[in-house]
Structures are given as C-alpha cells and as structure tokens.
Design an enzyme around this catalytic site. Structure first.
Site, PDB file in Angstrom:
ATOM      1  CB  SER A   1      -0.872  -0.011   1.256  1.00 36.56           C
ATOM      2  OG  SER A   1      -1.406   1.253   1.506  1.00 36.56           O
TER       3      SER A   1
ATOM      4  CE1 TYR B   1      -4.345  -1.983   4.780  1.00 39.13           C
ATOM      5  CE2 TYR B   1      -3.595   0.233   4.255  1.00 39.13           C
ATOM      6  CZ  TYR B   1      -4.017  -1.013   3.848  1.00 39.13           C
ATOM      7  OH  TYR B   1      -4.093  -1.311   2.506  1.00 39.13           O
TER       8      TYR B   1
HETATM    9  P1  NAD Z   1     -11.459  -5.321   0.059  1.00 37.95           P
HETATM   10  O1  NAD Z   1     -11.679  -5.179   1.521  1.00 37.95           O
HETATM   11  O2  NAD Z   1     -12.576  -4.973  -0.852  1.00 37.95           O
HETATM   12  O3  NAD Z   1     -10.971  -6.790  -0.288  1.00 37.95           O
HETATM   13  C1  NAD Z   1     -10.233  -7.590   0.618  1.00 37.95           C
HETATM   14  C2  NAD Z   1     -10.941  -8.932   0.717  1.00 37.95           C
HETATM   15  O4  NAD Z   1     -10.163  -9.769   1.569  1.00 37.95           O
HETATM   16  C3  NAD Z   1     -12.345  -8.843   1.335  1.00 37.95           C
HETATM   17  O5  NAD Z   1     -13.320  -9.358   0.455  1.00 37.95           O
HETATM   18  C4  NAD Z   1     -12.256  -9.652   2.621  1.00 37.95           C
HETATM   19  O6  NAD Z   1     -13.434 -10.386   2.885  1.00 37.95           O
HETATM   20  C5  NAD Z   1     -11.051 -10.558   2.344  1.00 37.95           C
HETATM   21  N1  NAD Z   1     -10.354 -10.939   3.579  1.00 37.95           N
HETATM   22  C6  NAD Z   1      -9.975 -10.138   4.603  1.00 37.95           C
HETATM   23  N2  NAD Z   1      -9.385 -10.868   5.575  1.00 37.95           N
HETATM   24  C7  NAD Z   1      -9.385 -12.154   5.140  1.00 37.95           C
HETATM   25  C8  NAD Z   1      -8.939 -13.386   5.705  1.00 37.95           C
HETATM   26  N3  NAD Z   1      -8.384 -13.423   6.925  1.00 37.95           N
HETATM   27  N4  NAD Z   1      -9.110 -14.521   5.003  1.00 37.95           N
HETATM   28  C9  NAD Z   1      -9.686 -14.512   3.772  1.00 37.95           C
HETATM   29  N5  NAD Z   1     -10.158 -13.372   3.184  1.00 37.95           N
HETATM   30  C10 NAD Z   1     -10.002 -12.219   3.864  1.00 37.95           C
HETATM   31  O7  NAD Z   1     -10.176  -4.425  -0.268  1.00 37.95           O
HETATM   32  P2  NAD Z   1      -9.549  -3.994  -1.684  1.00 37.95           P
HETATM   33  O8  NAD Z   1      -9.728  -2.528  -1.810  1.00 37.95           O
HETATM   34  O9  NAD Z   1     -10.005  -4.903  -2.759  1.00 37.95           O
HETATM   35  O10 NAD Z   1      -8.017  -4.244  -1.382  1.00 37.95           O
HETATM   36  C11 NAD Z   1      -7.299  -5.380  -1.869  1.00 37.95           C
HETATM   37  C12 NAD Z   1      -5.885  -5.304  -1.333  1.00 37.95           C
HETATM   38  O11 NAD Z   1      -5.253  -4.098  -1.764  1.00 37.95           O
HETATM   39  C13 NAD Z   1      -5.801  -5.296   0.188  1.00 37.95           C
HETATM   40  O12 NAD Z   1      -4.671  -6.022   0.563  1.00 37.95           O
HETATM   41  C14 NAD Z   1      -5.625  -3.828   0.519  1.00 37.95           C
HETATM   42  O13 NAD Z   1      -4.977  -3.650   1.754  1.00 37.95           O
HETATM   43  C15 NAD Z   1      -4.781  -3.366  -0.648  1.00 37.95           C
HETATM   44  N6  NAD Z   1      -4.896  -1.935  -0.959  1.00 37.95           N
HETATM   45  C16 NAD Z   1      -6.073  -1.419  -1.425  1.00 37.95           C
HETATM   46  C17 NAD Z   1      -6.142  -0.053  -1.727  1.00 37.95           C
HETATM   47  C18 NAD Z   1      -7.391   0.586  -2.258  1.00 37.95           C
HETATM   48  O14 NAD Z   1      -7.364   1.804  -2.514  1.00 37.95           O
HETATM   49  N7  NAD Z   1      -8.482  -0.151  -2.469  1.00 37.95           N
HETATM   50  C19 NAD Z   1      -4.999   0.765  -1.548  1.00 37.95           C
HETATM   51  C20 NAD Z   1      -3.840   0.188  -1.063  1.00 37.95           C
HETATM   52  C21 NAD Z   1      -3.773  -1.168  -0.794  1.00 37.95           C
END
Ligand code: NAD
Length: 341
Positions: free
Chosen positions: A145, A170
């Site tokens: 991130s 985080y």
């Molecule tokens: P999101 O929350 O929509 O998707 C994450 C998914 O992981 C969820 O559906 C959740 O149910 C699942 N999850 C969480 N803990 C879990 C576990 N212990 N076992 C199995 N499944 C689990 O988030 P996103 O926006 O799609 O983000 C995807 C990745 O990208 C994440 O790692 C997030 O930290 C990273 N990220 C996202 C952004 C953004 O702007 N969306 C920015 C930086 C980093």
C-alpha cells in the site's frame, strides 16, 4: 498450457476486478479465495461473486464452488487463519501464480481494531508464505500500500525511498508484509513482488472509502465530512489501470536483484495526484447534485498527500495508467446509480 492462479480476496473490490480480467483469457485456470467478512456489507461481496457466476446459495466453507459463467473459475470460502485448509488447497491445486489481495483494509478502522490487522495481514500472510514454501509457486504477487510511505515528505514517492515511519497499524502491517516477503525470498528463493497500490476507485468499489461514502451522502442530500479542511491530495488510480498492472506484473516473474534475491516492490498509482476538493467537485458534477461539506480537522492515521513514482513499473512491464479522473469518476457514478437505484 494454462497457468493455475490463486487470487485471494476475490470477493473484494480489487480481487473481483482482477478475476474478471483473468477469466477473459484462456491462459488461466483461476481459484478465488475469500472469507467474505463483514467489514463492509457482505451483500456487495456476494453480488460481486454473482457477477463472476458464483451463486451464494452454493458456497460451502472450504469447498470449491464452480462458476456458472466460466468453467475456468472456482471460488472457495476460506479464512487465511485456517492454515491447514489453506495448505491442503495449495497441495491439491498446485498453483503457478498467487495474487494475494486478501487483507483487512482501511487505515481508520485499524486504530480501534488492531487485532483484525495482525490476524489477517500478518498471520494470514505468513500462512500464504508458508504454503508457497511447502508447495512452491512460480510467483507470489501481493498487495502492499502507498500507506507504507507514512510520514515521508519527499515526493513523488519512490520505491527507492527508505520507508520506516508508518502512520497507522494498517500501514505497519503492509510494511511487515514487504519485510516478510524479503525474508522468504532470501531464505527459500520464493519469487515475490509487492505492489504498493495508490487510492483505488471505480465501479464495485469499497463502501468505506471516500468515493462511495461521498456519493452516498451527496445522493441523500447529506453533508460530507472533509478532513484536514480539504487540504489533501491523493493519487487516485482507476481500478482498470490497477488491474492491468497486477496482471502484467504476475507474468513478469522477478529475476534475482542486485542482492541475488527474486524480490521486488513496485508502486502502482496514477502518478497524477488530485486535490480532494477537485475530486469532490468532479463527483458532484457527475452525480448532478449540490455538495454540502463539513470541514473537519486531520484524522489520526491519515497522511496529507500521496503521489506515486511509477517509473520502475513502466520500465519493467510498460505500465501506463490511462484513465483521467473525470472518466474514472464518470464510470464509477454510472455503476453506482445502477447498483443502488
Ligand atoms: P477489500 O476489503 O474490498 O478486499 C479484501 C478482501 O479480503 C475482502 O473481500 C475480505 O473479505 C477478504 N479478507 C480479509 N481478511 C481475510 C482473511 N483473513 N481470510 C480470507 N479473506 C479475507 O479491499 P480492496 O480494496 O479490494 O483491497 C485489496 C488489497 O489491496 C488489500 O490487501 C488492501 O490492503 C490493498 N490496498 C487497497 C487499496 C485501495 O485503494 N483499495 C490501496 C492500497 C492497498
């Protein structure tokens, strides 16, 4: 022969879009994994899965459910904490690539719920690394991130900058993932690539993030909370651009770096930061509504601005974000109005 790919977090925002892109190509046999937690409404996660041809009624914990729309996509509901089931999945599937996107996301939630982040992002990630060690994969690409840059002032953010000042737990867990991946690349030669995503937005987005929170309030005629009195900027990146980067990266298995390790980190952003006030104006226009604002002080854990240097990803896979903020917000609003009508 097609590659076997595990996409964790497949019911999440970026995971859903990643699977959607991969299943359009016959080059991949895909398994999506997610625990479908209730951090934000599970209905949205089930709707995403439905759009991938997985009907919620047929999902059983720990068992693969085939897609009605595409016989190269199976979904499995599983928690990363369940190391035994995860290891068995790796053993039976024999994955070539792992795209690890599952995590407890959200900066603000981490302030009051630290344990969720340690469990999913640190313990869960370690289970993924251990599974990759026991049943070797060609490449593990995982979500980091932009938040790892924390209190760093030097911009644009470059992967060559030293980052050791996370502003939230985080961010600390994401930085920990990079360190853990480094260790496994060093000790066990597991090829890993960390992807530092920058504020991703678009259709099927996350209800806890600004675009969706703002859209909901604006449509209801409620004021939106604008932190740091609006003096913030974000390198908003459209989800299709992110997913093009992710899919390009997974095929680009890292060679050994200057230290002899198959280990790499990239920024995936837009490299074109937008002021928060401009973003709100574009969103209000796209929704065709007046915007009312509550100006608030800076929130704990937040940073003032983000800006990605994407030169390294451009060099390695020719990454070029294509979507400007007006086009991306327009696509988001079109989806939002349909989905929440
Ligand atoms: P999101 O929350 O929509 O998707 C994450 C998914 O992981 C969820 O559906 C959740 O149910 C699942 N999850 C969480 N803990 C879990 C576990 N212990 N076992 C199995 N499944 C689990 O988030 P996103 O926006 O799609 O983000 C995807 C990745 O990208 C994440 O790692 C997030 O930290 C990273 N990220 C996202 C952004 C953004 O702007 N969306 C920015 C930086 C980093």
């Amino acid at each position: 022969m097609s590659k076997k790919v595990l996409v964790t977090g497949a019911a999440g925002f970026i995971g859903f879009h990643t699977v959607s892109k991969l299943i359009a190509s016959t080059d991949y046999q895909i398994v999506g994994l997610d625990n479908i937690n209730d951090y934000y409404p599970m209905t949205l996660k089930f709707e995403r899965l439905k759009a991938l041809g997985i009907h919620p009624d047929f999902i059983r914990y720990g068992k693969k459910t085939g897609s009605k729309l595409n016989n190269r996509f199976d979904f499995i509901r599983m928690d990363l904490a369940d190391e035994k089931s995860l290891t068995e999945l790796f053993q039976s599937a024999g994955f070539d690539y792992v795209i690890h996107l599952a995590a407890q996301a959200g900066v603000r939630y981490s302030i009051d719920n630290p344990n969720a982040y340690i469990q999913s992002n640190v313990v869960g990630f370690n289970h993924i690394l251990e599974a990759c060690r026991t049943y070797p994969v060609e490449h593990l690409a995982y979500a980091s991130s932009s938040s790892v840059y924390g209190l760093n002032k030097e911009q644009p953010f470059s992967v060559d900058h030293k980052v050791d000042q996370p502003a939230s737990l985080y961010a600390a867990t994401k930085k920990s993932n990079e360190l853990m991946a480094h260790t496994y690349s060093h000790l066990f030669k597991i090829p890993t690539t960390g992807l530092r995503f920058f504020t991703v937005y678009g259709p099927w987005g996350r209800p806890d993030m600004a675009p969706m929170l703002f859209a909901k309030a604006i449509m209801n005629g409620d004021p939106i909370n604008v932190y740091n009195n609006g003096k913030m900027s974000r390198d908003f990146t459209y989800v299709d651009d992110i997913v093009n980067g992710v899919c390009g990266v997974v095929e680009a298995v890292p060679d050994e770096n200057e230290n002899g390790l198959p280990y790499r980190i990239f920024n995936i952003g837009n490299s074109s930061p937008v002021q928060l006030m401009e973003f709100i104006e574009v969103l209000g226009q796209a929704l065709g509504k007046e915007v009312q604002m509550n100006f608030m002080p800076m929130q704990d854990g937040d940073v003032v601005s983000t800006y990605a240097d994407i030169s390294q990803l451009r060099e390695v896979i020719g990454y070029e974000p294509k979507t400007d903020i007006k086009t991306g917000v327009g696509e988001f609003v079109e989806w939002y109005k349909q989905f929440y009508k």
